[in-house]
Scaffold this motif. Structure first.
Motif, PDB file in Angstrom:
ATOM      1  N   ARG A  45     -22.595 -36.205  -9.921  1.00 42.44           N
ATOM      2  CA  ARG A  45     -21.509 -35.539  -9.203  1.00 42.44           C
ATOM      3  C   ARG A  45     -21.071 -34.267  -9.933  1.00 42.44           C
ATOM      4  NH1 ARG A  45     -19.580 -40.975  -8.369  1.00 42.44           N
ATOM      5  NH2 ARG A  45     -19.994 -41.522  -6.206  1.00 42.44           N
ATOM      6  N   ILE A  46     -21.005 -34.329 -11.262  1.00 40.16           N
ATOM      7  CA  ILE A  46     -20.633 -33.136 -12.026  1.00 40.16           C
ATOM      8  C   ILE A  46     -21.697 -32.059 -11.847  1.00 40.16           C
ATOM      9  CG2 ILE A  46     -20.308 -32.225 -14.362  1.00 40.16           C
ATOM     10  CD1 ILE A  46     -18.965 -34.895 -15.074  1.00 40.16           C
ATOM     11  N   GLU A  47     -22.977 -32.428 -11.882  1.00 39.03           N
ATOM     12  CA  GLU A  47     -24.058 -31.456 -11.706  1.00 39.03           C
ATOM     13  C   GLU A  47     -24.015 -30.814 -10.325  1.00 39.03           C
ATOM     14  OE1 GLU A  47     -27.487 -33.856 -12.404  1.00 39.03           O
ATOM     15  OE2 GLU A  47     -27.137 -33.967 -14.567  1.00 39.03           O
ATOM     16  N   ARG A  48     -23.728 -31.607  -9.307  1.00 39.40           N
ATOM     17  CA  ARG A  48     -23.713 -31.114  -7.922  1.00 39.40           C
ATOM     18  C   ARG A  48     -22.362 -30.551  -7.507  1.00 39.40           C
ATOM     19  NH1 ARG A  48     -26.996 -36.197  -5.325  1.00 39.40           N
ATOM     20  NH2 ARG A  48     -29.012 -35.650  -6.231  1.00 39.40           N
ATOM     21  N   GLU A  49     -21.352 -30.732  -8.367  1.00 40.65           N
ATOM     22  CA  GLU A  49     -20.006 -30.248  -8.116  1.00 40.65           C
ATOM     23  C   GLU A  49     -19.456 -30.799  -6.802  1.00 40.65           C
ATOM     24  OE1 GLU A  49     -20.170 -25.995  -8.620  1.00 40.65           O
ATOM     25  OE2 GLU A  49     -20.664 -26.195 -10.741  1.00 40.65           O
ATOM     26  N   THR A  50     -19.625 -32.115  -6.642  1.00 40.60           N
ATOM     27  CA  THR A  50     -19.134 -32.805  -5.455  1.00 40.60           C
ATOM     28  C   THR A  50     -18.411 -34.074  -5.864  1.00 40.60           C
ATOM     29  OG1 THR A  50     -21.175 -34.082  -5.211  1.00 40.60           O
ATOM     30  CG2 THR A  50     -21.039 -32.012  -3.992  1.00 40.60           C
ATOM     31  N   GLY A  53     -18.649 -39.299  -1.774  1.00 39.29           N
ATOM     32  CA  GLY A  53     -18.822 -39.011  -0.354  1.00 39.29           C
ATOM     33  C   GLY A  53     -19.406 -37.636  -0.090  1.00 39.29           C
ATOM     34  N   GLY A  54     -19.756 -36.888  -1.138  1.00 42.48           N
ATOM     35  CA  GLY A  54     -20.382 -35.582  -0.969  1.00 42.48           C
ATOM     36  C   GLY A  54     -19.434 -34.434  -0.693  1.00 42.48           C
ATOM     37  N   VAL A  55     -18.146 -34.621  -0.893  1.00 37.73           N
ATOM     38  CA  VAL A  55     -17.161 -33.562  -0.651  1.00 37.73           C
ATOM     39  C   VAL A  55     -17.253 -32.532  -1.775  1.00 37.73           C
ATOM     40  CG1 VAL A  55     -14.712 -33.045  -0.366  1.00 37.73           C
ATOM     41  CG2 VAL A  55     -15.644 -35.203   0.515  1.00 37.73           C
ATOM     42  N   LYS A  56     -17.566 -31.277  -1.412  1.00 33.35           N
ATOM     43  CA  LYS A  56     -17.686 -30.207  -2.418  1.00 33.35           C
ATOM     44  C   LYS A  56     -16.326 -29.900  -3.036  1.00 33.35           C
ATOM     45  CE  LYS A  56     -20.928 -27.648  -3.199  1.00 33.35           C
ATOM     46  NZ  LYS A  56     -21.791 -27.753  -4.373  1.00 33.35           N
ATOM     47  N   TRP A  57     -16.341 -29.617  -4.333  1.00 31.87           N
ATOM     48  CA  TRP A  57     -15.127 -29.221  -5.039  1.00 31.87           C
ATOM     49  C   TRP A  57     -14.731 -27.817  -4.617  1.00 31.87           C
ATOM     50  CZ3 TRP A  57     -17.225 -30.567 -10.539  1.00 31.87           C
ATOM     51  CH2 TRP A  57     -17.274 -31.960 -10.690  1.00 31.87           C
ATOM     52  N   GLY A  58     -13.452 -27.520  -4.756  1.00 40.02           N
ATOM     53  CA  GLY A  58     -12.968 -26.174  -4.495  1.00 40.02           C
ATOM     54  C   GLY A  58     -13.502 -25.201  -5.537  1.00 40.02           C
ATOM     55  N   ARG A  59     -13.635 -23.968  -5.137  1.00 44.15           N
ATOM     56  CA  ARG A  59     -14.146 -22.921  -6.014  1.00 44.15           C
ATOM     57  C   ARG A  59     -13.151 -22.635  -7.139  1.00 44.15           C
ATOM     58  NH1 ARG A  59     -17.338 -17.705  -4.434  1.00 44.15           N
ATOM     59  NH2 ARG A  59     -16.802 -16.415  -6.200  1.00 44.15           N
ATOM     60  N   PRO A 166     -12.817 -34.701  -8.325  1.00 45.63           N
ATOM     61  CA  PRO A 166     -13.195 -36.073  -8.677  1.00 45.63           C
ATOM     62  C   PRO A 166     -14.687 -36.197  -8.976  1.00 45.63           C
ATOM     63  CG  PRO A 166     -12.743 -35.894  -6.329  1.00 45.63           C
ATOM     64  CD  PRO A 166     -12.401 -34.574  -6.936  1.00 45.63           C
ATOM     65  N   PHE A 167     -14.980 -36.705 -10.135  1.00 48.35           N
ATOM     66  CA  PHE A 167     -16.365 -36.953 -10.540  1.00 48.35           C
ATOM     67  C   PHE A 167     -16.624 -38.442 -10.668  1.00 48.35           C
ATOM     68  CE2 PHE A 167     -13.716 -36.083 -14.159  1.00 48.35           C
ATOM     69  CZ  PHE A 167     -14.004 -37.098 -15.055  1.00 48.35           C
ATOM     70  N   LEU A 168     -15.575 -39.235 -10.809  1.00 49.93           N
ATOM     71  CA  LEU A 168     -15.693 -40.684 -10.831  1.00 49.93           C
ATOM     72  C   LEU A 168     -15.377 -41.198  -9.437  1.00 49.93           C
ATOM     73  CD1 LEU A 168     -13.708 -41.406 -14.097  1.00 49.93           C
ATOM     74  CD2 LEU A 168     -16.179 -41.511 -13.825  1.00 49.93           C
ATOM     75  N   GLY A 169     -16.115 -42.164  -8.975  1.00 56.59           N
ATOM     76  CA  GLY A 169     -15.839 -42.729  -7.664  1.00 56.59           C
ATOM     77  C   GLY A 169     -16.928 -43.700  -7.262  1.00 56.59           C
TER      78      GLY A 169
END
Length: 191
Positions: A45-50, A53-59, A166-169
């Motif tokens: 998740r940290i590598e993909r920045e999501t 559930g695949g929700v992208k992090w804000g810029r 969120p990176f943990l989930g």
């Protein structure tokens, strides 16, 4: 774990574990495998920045992206991975009945859940370079040893908002993977 952690408590996963668990008393190797998967999933998740559930992090904000790191602008890439400390600190713990992944890095919580940080008013000395020939001040900050001009500045109290990244989930994909780990563990004949 002081920073942030995630514990598997999904009813479907626990039911699958319980179903297989009736066949074995020692589930520590299984739980260790699940914990290792949770660490890998969090790192992914940290590598993909999501988030889950695949929700992208804000810029990143332009201010953060323009901050200088190791002599150059930080940029918009590699959120939560500039130093690698958070990424490398992810670990798991398990026992016979549970598996958990998390980190003890103190700033993990604000990144996981978001935060509003109050920066109190303060005064501090800053160092710059004054060019006598052109009678101009270079307004870039310098270290004390590389400057010839110092001044005091006062910065008023302000708030900094750290958006949740969120990176943990534990999402539907993780649920399927953990069920597969449980099935594989018992299909291989491991007690």
């Amino acid at each position: 774990m002081a920073g942030a952690s995630i514990t598997v408590d999904d009813a479907v996963v626990l039911e699958a574990i319980d179903d297989y668990a009736r066949r074995a008393d020692d589930r520590r190797p299984l739980m260790a495998s699940i914990g290792a998967y949770l660490v890998t999933s969090s790192q992914r998740r940290i590598e993909r920045e999501t988030g889950p559930g695949g929700v992208k992090w804000g810029r990143l904000s332009p201010r953060t992206a323009n901050r200088r790191v190791n002599g150059r602008a930080r940029g918009y890439d590699h959120m939560l991975r500039v130093s690698g400390r958070l990424y490398g600190s992810l670990t798991s713990s398990s026992d016979n009945d549970s598996a958990e992944a998390g980190t003890n890095v103190i700033y993990a919580g604000p990144h996981q859940f978001g935060a509003e940080i109050v920066q109190h008013a303060r005064s501090q000395r800053i160092y710059r370079f004054y060019d006598k020939r052109s009678d101009r001040i270079d307004y870039r900050f310098r270290s004390r040893s590389r400057s010839n001009f110092e001044s005091w500045v006062t910065i008023g109290e302000h708030k900094v908002t750290v958006p949740a990244r969120p990176f943990l989930g534990f999402d539907d994909y993780d649920q399927g993977e953990v069920i597969q780990i449980v099935a594989d563990y018992y299909m291989e004949g491991t007690p």
